[in-house]
Design an enzyme around this catalytic site. Sequence first.
Site, PDB file in Angstrom:
ATOM      1  N   GLU A 202     -12.259 -52.066  -8.695  1.00  0.00           N
ATOM      2  CA  GLU A 202     -11.224 -51.163  -9.222  1.00  0.00           C
ATOM      3  C   GLU A 202     -11.974 -50.104 -10.024  1.00  0.00           C
ATOM      4  O   GLU A 202     -12.360 -50.335 -11.172  1.00  0.00           O
ATOM      5  CB  GLU A 202     -10.251 -51.954 -10.129  1.00  0.00           C
ATOM      6  CG  GLU A 202      -9.429 -52.988  -9.384  1.00  0.00           C
ATOM      7  CD  GLU A 202      -8.297 -52.377  -8.558  1.00  0.00           C
ATOM      8  OE1 GLU A 202      -7.909 -51.228  -8.829  1.00  0.00           O
ATOM      9  OE2 GLU A 202      -7.825 -53.053  -7.630  1.00  0.00           O
ATOM     10  N   CYS A 236      -7.985 -44.518 -16.095  1.00  0.00           N
ATOM     11  CA  CYS A 236      -8.575 -44.288 -14.758  1.00  0.00           C
ATOM     12  C   CYS A 236      -7.662 -43.448 -13.883  1.00  0.00           C
ATOM     13  O   CYS A 236      -8.124 -42.792 -12.964  1.00  0.00           O
ATOM     14  CB  CYS A 236      -8.879 -45.618 -14.092  1.00  0.00           C
ATOM     15  SG  CYS A 236      -7.448 -46.693 -14.029  1.00  0.00           S
TER      16      CYS A 236
END
Length: 460
Positions: A202, A236
């Site tokens: 991720e 993110c």
Amino acid sequence: MASGERMDNHREVVERLRSAFRSGVTIPEQFRRAQLTKLKSLLKDNEEQIVKALHEDLAKPKFEAIIAEVDLLDAAGVCRQNLATKLDDCFVRREPLGVVLIIGPWNYPLQLLLTPLVAAISAGNCVIIKPSEVSAATDKLVAELIPKYLSQDCYAVVRGGAEETMGLLQNRFDHIFYTGSQNVARSILQAASIHLTPVTLELGGKCPCFIYGRVNITSAARRLVWAKFFNAGQSCVAPDYVLCTKAMRDALLPAIRETLEDFYSKEPQKNADLPRIVSLRHWNRLMELLGKTSGKVVVGGESDREDKYIAPTVVVDVAEDDALMAEEIFGPILPILTIESLEEGIDIINRKEKPLALYVFSDESSLVTRVMEKTSSGGFCSNDGIIHMTLPGLPFGGVGASGWGSYHGRWGFETFSHQRACMLRGWALERLNGLRYPPYTDDKLSWLRWTASPKSCSIM
Ligand code: NAD
């Protein structure tokens, strides 16, 4: 052929395919169906040659060549059940993987450890979690709390930075779930390759935000400012840069200023709703980026090293090769790139690594669809930022350099499970099964091919 020449050829082939892919030719269903039909014809038209080649390589009998290579390919494509397996009990069993390792980052240091932990536990695994040492207080707290609440036999917290993590990675795990930067992901993959451990990555990247066409400027500014400066830009999925026309930029800037004042007052440094940069290292990195940019700071720009503070900052006249466009910003700095057309913006995005999220702010749904269809990203959201990743009904993950695999909701469960293909078979139909045993005959082969045909299924 010399090896340099061979590499040139390889490059040419890859480039040719990439440009075909970009053209969109592989997308229409009709094209895909036609290609698959052609592949089927390839097998049918060339069966004799295929059988001959397999014999040349392995002395493979025609019988085995047909049932295990030619017809199996067909069955895999069409996904059918043949007569000889009609009485079997066939199912997928989701099983836990075993002992899995979850490595977390510092920006949402609790959520990004616990969401995958929930998925790993629900799939039945034992779990080691490794919080980020950078978010030291959460790291310490997690290490204290987890053993108090969860089975200490099944779940453990290991603490430490790069060195400890590399040491930990020398052990064999059944899965590694890593959230963090692309650079460290390379080390994680190297360590995982020793034991051939499957890895979910991720990661991050530069999430673009198109603001284009007819747009409600006030709402666009509020949603953009919220998504960008939430957690001081250390998300993110934060919009990393804006793509819009000059006219749109000029309309947006006053709305952004007004929104910032609304959200964080005239003195954002004194406002408790604006977080700080996590460490001096990251503060220095961000200030260096601001120092290197050839763009013009038109909002914010103030900073305070002692306080690890950087004001919400907007930079305009940013070129595609600017320092601010070279890496993920991961802080409260928002560059705006001006474009002349939607296509120009799409090209800028497609020249970069695939982002984790892509945003389009526009009232024009055809425009939103156009960007969605012409680009690739982990997730996509129109007229808002970050929100799409809060839904458990949607998978969350990247694509290409922004990550491998996904989680949230049932996708998390799947990530931490093995989908074991099971077939429970009795002793019935032995005469039918006997068709596949040697000695092989043409008669047996045609019967066997008939039993595998869709026609034979329909009589059961
Ligand atoms: P990081 O890669 O520096 O650290 C992540 C974890 O790896 C930490 O636990 C750290 O201790 C460990 N680590 C650091 N260096 C290591 C090394 N050399 N060897 C082994 N382990 C090492 O990432 P970060 O700075 O904590 O997080 C920021 C990055 O994470 C950004 O790129 C951001 O986009 C990304 N991110 C992605 C998601 C997502 O869900 N896709 C969420 C949050 C953050």
